[in-house]
Motif scaffolding. Structure first.
Motif, PDB file in Angstrom:
ATOM      1  N   GLY B 111      35.206  59.991  65.053  1.00  0.00           N
ATOM      2  CA  GLY B 111      36.161  59.496  66.037  1.00  0.00           C
ATOM      3  C   GLY B 111      35.540  59.343  67.414  1.00  0.00           C
ATOM      4  N   GLU B 112      36.244  58.633  68.278  1.00  0.00           N
ATOM      5  CA  GLU B 112      35.765  58.372  69.629  1.00  0.00           C
ATOM      6  C   GLU B 112      35.585  59.673  70.420  1.00  0.00           C
ATOM      7  OE1 GLU B 112      37.697  55.792  72.912  1.00  0.00           O
ATOM      8  OE2 GLU B 112      37.797  54.701  71.008  1.00  0.00           O
ATOM      9  N   ASP B 113      36.519  60.562  70.207  1.00  0.00           N
ATOM     10  CA  ASP B 113      36.495  61.869  70.853  1.00  0.00           C
ATOM     11  C   ASP B 113      35.186  62.593  70.619  1.00  0.00           C
ATOM     12  OD1 ASP B 113      38.993  61.835  71.732  1.00  0.00           O
ATOM     13  OD2 ASP B 113      39.596  63.723  70.751  1.00  0.00           O
ATOM     14  N   THR B 114      34.779  62.537  69.348  1.00  0.00           N
ATOM     15  CA  THR B 114      33.565  63.245  68.961  1.00  0.00           C
ATOM     16  C   THR B 114      32.356  62.664  69.688  1.00  0.00           C
ATOM     17  OG1 THR B 114      34.611  63.407  66.818  1.00  0.00           O
ATOM     18  CG2 THR B 114      32.341  64.135  66.949  1.00  0.00           C
ATOM     19  N   PHE B 115      32.293  61.316  69.732  1.00  0.00           N
ATOM     20  CA  PHE B 115      31.189  60.670  70.444  1.00  0.00           C
ATOM     21  C   PHE B 115      31.165  61.120  71.900  1.00  0.00           C
ATOM     22  CE2 PHE B 115      31.029  57.473  67.018  1.00  0.00           C
ATOM     23  CZ  PHE B 115      29.648  57.444  66.839  1.00  0.00           C
ATOM     24  N   PHE B 116      32.343  61.115  72.493  1.00  0.00           N
ATOM     25  CA  PHE B 116      32.455  61.440  73.911  1.00  0.00           C
ATOM     26  C   PHE B 116      32.003  62.876  74.174  1.00  0.00           C
ATOM     27  CE2 PHE B 116      34.994  63.106  77.466  1.00  0.00           C
ATOM     28  CZ  PHE B 116      34.503  62.290  78.477  1.00  0.00           C
ATOM     29  N   LEU B 117      32.545  63.796  73.385  1.00  0.00           N
ATOM     30  CA  LEU B 117      32.208  65.214  73.572  1.00  0.00           C
ATOM     31  C   LEU B 117      30.718  65.477  73.324  1.00  0.00           C
ATOM     32  CD1 LEU B 117      34.938  67.528  71.966  1.00  0.00           C
ATOM     33  CD2 LEU B 117      34.168  67.473  74.336  1.00  0.00           C
ATOM     34  N   ALA B 118      30.197  64.851  72.274  1.00  0.00           N
ATOM     35  CA  ALA B 118      28.785  65.062  71.923  1.00  0.00           C
ATOM     36  C   ALA B 118      27.886  64.507  73.022  1.00  0.00           C
ATOM     37  CB  ALA B 118      28.464  64.398  70.593  1.00  0.00           C
ATOM     38  N   GLU B 119      28.234  63.354  73.542  1.00  0.00           N
ATOM     39  CA  GLU B 119      27.431  62.720  74.593  1.00  0.00           C
ATOM     40  C   GLU B 119      27.434  63.599  75.854  1.00  0.00           C
ATOM     41  OE1 GLU B 119      25.565  60.221  74.108  1.00  0.00           O
ATOM     42  OE2 GLU B 119      24.913  59.859  76.172  1.00  0.00           O
ATOM     43  N   GLN B 120      28.616  64.123  76.157  1.00  0.00           N
ATOM     44  CA  GLN B 120      28.743  64.971  77.337  1.00  0.00           C
ATOM     45  C   GLN B 120      27.912  66.248  77.171  1.00  0.00           C
ATOM     46  OE1 GLN B 120      32.776  66.192  77.993  1.00  0.00           O
ATOM     47  NE2 GLN B 120      32.781  65.260  80.017  1.00  0.00           N
ATOM     48  N   LEU B 121      27.982  66.808  75.988  1.00  0.00           N
ATOM     49  CA  LEU B 121      27.241  68.038  75.747  1.00  0.00           C
ATOM     50  C   LEU B 121      25.739  67.788  75.776  1.00  0.00           C
ATOM     51  CD1 LEU B 121      28.261  71.052  74.142  1.00  0.00           C
ATOM     52  CD2 LEU B 121      26.061  70.272  73.326  1.00  0.00           C
ATOM     53  N   TRP B 122      25.334  66.663  75.202  1.00  0.00           N
ATOM     54  CA  TRP B 122      23.914  66.315  75.236  1.00  0.00           C
ATOM     55  C   TRP B 122      23.443  66.199  76.691  1.00  0.00           C
ATOM     56  CZ3 TRP B 122      21.668  62.017  77.491  1.00  0.00           C
ATOM     57  CH2 TRP B 122      20.287  61.953  77.344  1.00  0.00           C
ATOM     58  N   ALA B 123      24.255  65.506  77.506  1.00  0.00           N
ATOM     59  CA  ALA B 123      23.874  65.297  78.903  1.00  0.00           C
ATOM     60  C   ALA B 123      23.763  66.629  79.643  1.00  0.00           C
ATOM     61  CB  ALA B 123      24.884  64.388  79.597  1.00  0.00           C
ATOM     62  N   ASP B 124      24.664  67.556  79.369  1.00  0.00           N
ATOM     63  CA  ASP B 124      24.606  68.862  80.034  1.00  0.00           C
ATOM     64  C   ASP B 124      23.356  69.634  79.625  1.00  0.00           C
ATOM     65  OD1 ASP B 124      26.750  69.007  81.816  1.00  0.00           O
ATOM     66  OD2 ASP B 124      28.158  69.255  80.165  1.00  0.00           O
ATOM     67  N   GLY B 125      23.040  69.565  78.336  1.00  0.00           N
ATOM     68  CA  GLY B 125      21.837  70.247  77.852  1.00  0.00           C
ATOM     69  C   GLY B 125      20.591  69.645  78.480  1.00  0.00           C
ATOM     70  N   GLU B 126      20.591  68.327  78.598  1.00  0.00           N
ATOM     71  CA  GLU B 126      19.444  67.627  79.169  1.00  0.00           C
ATOM     72  C   GLU B 126      19.287  67.969  80.652  1.00  0.00           C
ATOM     73  OE1 GLU B 126      17.829  66.379  76.913  1.00  0.00           O
ATOM     74  OE2 GLU B 126      16.322  65.148  77.897  1.00  0.00           O
ATOM     75  N   LYS B 127      20.413  68.134  81.310  1.00  0.00           N
ATOM     76  CA  LYS B 127      20.393  68.501  82.722  1.00  0.00           C
ATOM     77  C   LYS B 127      19.757  69.880  82.902  1.00  0.00           C
ATOM     78  CE  LYS B 127      23.831  67.037  86.001  1.00  0.00           C
ATOM     79  NZ  LYS B 127      25.235  67.165  86.377  1.00  0.00           N
ATOM     80  N   THR B 128      20.115  70.788  82.018  1.00  0.00           N
ATOM     81  CA  THR B 128      19.503  72.122  82.088  1.00  0.00           C
ATOM     82  C   THR B 128      17.988  72.006  81.950  1.00  0.00           C
ATOM     83  OG1 THR B 128      21.453  73.139  81.140  1.00  0.00           O
ATOM     84  CG2 THR B 128      19.426  74.402  80.968  1.00  0.00           C
TER      85      THR B 128
END
Lengths: 242, 194
Positions: B111-128
């Protein structure tokens, strides 16, 4: 953002702004979106670095759990990809068993080596003259050239006898070179002071006794390390091993 | 206006990570890691790469759940797989290795939700990762000052340990922080972050 803004943000986050200064800053936050954004960035950066640089016990336990499962992803393929000769597996298993015995066996006497490993952090004292000398000392210390690091640390102490940093590492270097009474003099002084190294010094004091199998004195020093000290867990573990 | 989302029943996996529930974490590895391993191996990587990616993804989820209150509003499996996929794609790109030929999610109904959440989490991890990389590139002096300043010790004590005055420590720390933030901002877009 200018240098003043950065300093204000820093002080605000440290809880260092009071009274009128605090009110002024909070008013500016309401009005200035850039300042709000800069504050948010610095808060996020500090929180992240704090978490990464000083993982708490829960994070460490979690990482251990993940590490214990890592093999379930990595191993299976290796078996399929390349057939490992049986004797290698046997030798590896034997090595693992021996390592396990060395680490866990109650009769083993070399707890000292298990616990004594330490890296010297880079010098914090910034006098121009001292910097090169201390950097050299760090290099030697971390290469385990303790005998050569001792005089350099001694010179730093001649310049400033209150330098707990140099005294702490000289104490460890003296311990590593088996100059135990001298090591204890340094570590005792560090322990008597109020520096960041206070309880680390107590730990290494315990190791100086461990090195000569004086388990009683070793225990006494480990018990001086309070629960809120960063090395409390390590001290408790060694106490159990003793 | 966003509609409030309900927690998904798979929130139990996040709770297990945060609480270091070794049994459920074992279940996560057992149930989900093989697909990630398969995906990475089919796309120019090794089982070791897969183990790294899988572990990194779990650490990122842990950090978000524990420190930022992440709540799962989608199923856990596609969420985790998408994060792993995103991480592996990034790895390939960084190392100029051949791109993905076989997709991890081709058979999943995501679902779209999953894409959104996963993308956000990836970005946060990458920021760290970016924060840590930029911190590591700083001069030793700044690293030392920031490291000590972020310890939980009273700052007066830190200043004494560093052999400087409290005022100097504060000034130097804010200079170092400003420098670090500037280098992070310069690199955000290079790292594919906003």
């Amino acid at each position: 953002m200018n240098a003043f803004d950065h300093e204000q943000i820093d002080r605000y986050l440290s809880g260092d702004l009071n009274g009128e200064e605090l009110r002024d800053f909070e008013q500016r936050l309401l009005e200035d979106a850039n300042l709000r954004k800069a504050l948010g960035t610095q808060r996020e950066l500090q929180d992240t670095l704090h978490r990464e640089l000083f993982p708490d016990q829960r994070q460490q336990a979690f990482m251990q759990t993940l590490a214990s499962h890592r093999g379930s992803v990595a191993d299976q393929t290796q078996k399929r990809r390349e057939q490992i000769p049986r004797y290698v597996i046997a030798a590896t298993a034997m090595a693992a068993m021996i390592a396990g015995l060395l680490f866990f066996s109650p009769w083993q006497k070399d707890l000292y080596h298990q616990y004594s490993s330490v890296e010297m952090v880079s010098p914090a004292e910034r006098g121009e003259h001292n910097e090169g000398r201390l950097l050299k000392a760090v290099e030697l210390f971390n290469d385990k050239e303790f005998a050569s690091a001792i005089p350099l640390l001694g010179e730093a102490l001649t310049g400033d006898s209150t330098n707990a940093y140099a005294r702490y590492y000289r104490g460890i270097a003296l311990m590593e070179t088996s100059q135990l009474p001298e090591a204890r003099t340094d570590l005792q002084k560090v322990f008597d002071g109020n520096s960041l190294f206070k309880y680390d010094a107590a730990f290494y004091m315990a190791l100086t006794y461990l090195k000569e199998d004086d388990f009683n004195n070793s225990r006494v020093w480990l018990q001086k390390i309070p629960e809120d000290a960063a090395n409390y867990e390590k001290a408790q573990k060694l106490l159990n091993d003793l | 206006m966003s509609i409030p989302k309900h927690k998904h029943e798979d929130q139990r996996y996040l709770d297990a990570l945060v609480n270091n529930d070794t049994r459920v974490i074992g279940e996560i590895y057992h149930r989900f890691s093989q697909r990630v391993r398969h995906f990475v191996q089919q796309n120019n990587g090794s089982a070791d790469d897969a183990a790294d990616i899988f572990q990194e993804a779990l650490v990122d989820i842990y950090n978000q759940a524990r420190f930022k209150g992440l709540e799962l509003t989608c199923p856990f499996e596609p969420f985790l797989l998408l994060i792993c996929k995103r991480k592996w794609l990034n790895e390939l790109k960084k190392n100029n290795r051949r791109g993905v030929t076989i997709d991890i999610d081709e058979q999943s109904n995501i679902g779209e939700d999953t894409f959104f959440l996963a993308e956000q989490l990836w970005a946060d991890g990458e920021k760290t990762k970016l924060f840590k990389a930029m911190f590591a590139q700083m001069g030793e002096r700044c690293q030392e000052i920031i490291r000590w300043s972020l310890s939980n010790k009273p700052q007066e004590e830190v200043a004494a340990a560093l052999g400087v005055t409290y005022g100097y420590l504060r000034k130097k720390k804010s200079e170092c922080m400003a420098g670090l933030i500037a280098s992070i901002n310069t690199n955000l877009s290079k790292w594919g972050l906003k």
